[in-house]
Design a protein around this motif. Sequence first.
Motif, PDB file in Angstrom:
ATOM      1  N   PRO A  97       0.837  -1.208   0.000  1.00  0.00           N
ATOM      2  CA  PRO A  97       0.000   0.000   0.000  1.00  0.00           C
ATOM      3  C   PRO A  97       0.870   1.256   0.000  1.00  0.00           C
ATOM      4  N   ILE A  98       0.393   2.302  -0.655  1.00  0.00           N
ATOM      5  CA  ILE A  98       1.153   3.546  -0.685  1.00  0.00           C
ATOM      6  C   ILE A  98       0.236   4.739  -0.441  1.00  0.00           C
ATOM      7  N   LEU A  99       0.816   5.801   0.073  1.00  0.00           N
ATOM      8  CA  LEU A  99       0.181   7.106   0.198  1.00  0.00           C
ATOM      9  C   LEU A  99       1.180   8.135  -0.307  1.00  0.00           C
ATOM     10  N   ILE A 100       0.803   8.852  -1.350  1.00  0.00           N
ATOM     11  CA  ILE A 100       1.688   9.852  -1.956  1.00  0.00           C
ATOM     12  C   ILE A 100       1.028  11.222  -1.846  1.00  0.00           C
ATOM     13  N   LYS A 101       1.817  12.225  -1.461  1.00  0.00           N
ATOM     14  CA  LYS A 101       1.318  13.597  -1.378  1.00  0.00           C
ATOM     15  C   LYS A 101       2.235  14.520  -2.169  1.00  0.00           C
ATOM     16  N   GLY A 102       1.634  15.465  -2.895  1.00  0.00           N
ATOM     17  CA  GLY A 102       2.435  16.419  -3.647  1.00  0.00           C
ATOM     18  C   GLY A 102       1.619  17.099  -4.728  1.00  0.00           C
ATOM     19  N   ARG A 103       2.306  17.825  -5.582  1.00  0.00           N
ATOM     20  CA  ARG A 103       1.675  18.558  -6.679  1.00  0.00           C
ATOM     21  C   ARG A 103       1.711  17.707  -7.951  1.00  0.00           C
ATOM     22  N   LEU A 104       0.587  17.628  -8.630  1.00  0.00           N
ATOM     23  CA  LEU A 104       0.481  16.811  -9.832  1.00  0.00           C
ATOM     24  C   LEU A 104       1.095  17.498 -11.048  1.00  0.00           C
ATOM     25  N   LEU A 105       1.869  16.726 -11.804  1.00  0.00           N
ATOM     26  CA  LEU A 105       2.354  17.137 -13.120  1.00  0.00           C
ATOM     27  C   LEU A 105       2.438  15.888 -13.982  1.00  0.00           C
ATOM     28  N   GLY A 106       2.219  16.027 -15.292  1.00  0.00           N
ATOM     29  CA  GLY A 106       2.402  14.862 -16.143  1.00  0.00           C
ATOM     30  C   GLY A 106       1.726  14.981 -17.481  1.00  0.00           C
ATOM     31  N   GLY A 107       1.474  13.801 -18.076  1.00  0.00           N
ATOM     32  CA  GLY A 107       0.850  13.743 -19.387  1.00  0.00           C
ATOM     33  C   GLY A 107       1.345  12.548 -20.167  1.00  0.00           C
ATOM     34  N   CYS A 108       1.195  12.608 -21.475  1.00  0.00           N
ATOM     35  CA  CYS A 108       1.624  11.549 -22.377  1.00  0.00           C
ATOM     36  C   CYS A 108       3.137  11.618 -22.534  1.00  0.00           C
ATOM     37  N   ILE A 109       3.832  10.599 -22.049  1.00  0.00           N
ATOM     38  CA  ILE A 109       5.294  10.651 -22.012  1.00  0.00           C
ATOM     39  C   ILE A 109       5.898  10.677 -23.405  1.00  0.00           C
ATOM     40  N   ASP A 110       5.184  10.154 -24.399  1.00  0.00           N
ATOM     41  CA  ASP A 110       5.672  10.185 -25.777  1.00  0.00           C
ATOM     42  C   ASP A 110       6.013  11.607 -26.216  1.00  0.00           C
ATOM     43  N   VAL A 111       5.218  12.570 -25.761  1.00  0.00           N
ATOM     44  CA  VAL A 111       5.370  13.935 -26.251  1.00  0.00           C
ATOM     45  C   VAL A 111       5.946  14.899 -25.220  1.00  0.00           C
ATOM     46  N   ILE A 112       5.585  14.752 -23.947  1.00  0.00           N
ATOM     47  CA  ILE A 112       6.096  15.730 -22.974  1.00  0.00           C
ATOM     48  C   ILE A 112       7.595  15.558 -22.750  1.00  0.00           C
ATOM     49  N   ARG A 113       8.152  14.396 -23.054  1.00  0.00           N
ATOM     50  CA  ARG A 113       9.606  14.217 -22.927  1.00  0.00           C
ATOM     51  C   ARG A 113      10.361  15.187 -23.831  1.00  0.00           C
ATOM     52  N   HIS A 114       9.730  15.625 -24.921  1.00  0.00           N
ATOM     53  CA  HIS A 114      10.405  16.528 -25.854  1.00  0.00           C
ATOM     54  C   HIS A 114      10.444  17.970 -25.345  1.00  0.00           C
ATOM     55  N   LEU A 115       9.830  18.240 -24.190  1.00  0.00           N
ATOM     56  CA  LEU A 115       9.951  19.567 -23.576  1.00  0.00           C
ATOM     57  C   LEU A 115      11.258  19.712 -22.801  1.00  0.00           C
ATOM     58  N   ILE A 116      11.916  18.591 -22.513  1.00  0.00           N
ATOM     59  CA  ILE A 116      13.166  18.618 -21.754  1.00  0.00           C
ATOM     60  C   ILE A 116      14.208  19.446 -22.508  1.00  0.00           C
TER      61      ILE A 116
END
Length: 338
Positions: free
Chosen positions: A197-216
């Motif tokens: 089991p896990i509990l994660i807290k924080g601010r959400l960021l993300g999307g389709c990795i195919d395309v957002i990786r090209h923002l790096i």
Amino acid sequence: MIRYPLLNEPVKIGVTAPSSGLHLEQHSLLEEAVYRMKGKGYEFLIGQTCWTQYKMKSAQATVRAEELNQMLRDDTVQLIYPPWGGELLIEILEHIDFDNIKPKWILGYSDISSLLLAITLKTGIATAHGPNLIDMRGQASDPTTAMWEKVLFTKKGEEITQYPSEMYQLRWQHDYVTDWVYHLTEPTKWKTIKNTPILIKGRLLGGCIDVIRHLIGTPFGDVGQFQQKYINNDPIIWYFENCELSVPDLRRSLVQMKLAGWFENCSGILFGRSAANETVNDYHILDVYMELAEELNVPIAYDIDCGHMPPQLTFINGAYAEVRVYNNNGTMVKQLFK
């Protein structure tokens, strides 16, 4: 501080195609979706880019960007809702007038997630990763998909909780029409590394990795500056969905993100379901997840409701979230607009 757009009824939706538009034989898909949404009281401003598609894009980059810029500046438009994703949205980023964007919701996924993440990182305006407008053409929506409305009507200071779907879609069957558009046949089960089991807290960021990786490495992917300027260095919960990357390509992309500093001050990672996660030789998708978990020393959940195997939750880039995943699939994503 994150700025959350506010919806006030009647909501006027701006429809533009910053990535792919529709061929002539596809126009009825958008027309039906707009018809269904108008029946619920929404008003529409539909851009010309929606009705054209040539060489993998709705129009040239400057044309797509200008139509989007007009809607971003338009005080009467409260929600920008592209018909669907595509392949080449990244071409328009350099032409977007980020300095004059007025806070309003933008909703979508797939290639649209490049735009969503870029806007949130550069401006601190929350954006919404969720179902496409085309997917609204059914007579009804399944409960998971339908949550996009409640999420977007959430106000600053309020919270919204979403739960896993009961069933998900294994494959697209466009020639088999249902009231819900999707064909939900497989039991949903969110999973964690080692089934703990896990509990994660924080601010959400993300999307389709195919395309957002090209923002790096571009001005549109400065995660470190975003953390300092807009979220007071709160930890980040990354959510990713893989559309077409092979397992080793996914691994390369995640390593690149790590080397670029995207996972600094990361509290956990969520991976969506993917039809692309086929084992290559003896290299399995679980190998990728386990290697990343060990390297980053963060909890990882996978097969969540996100991406091209619908239905999917609506994740708000920039929102504070608490994600719980239990062994018995008693899971939830609580987003706080703070």
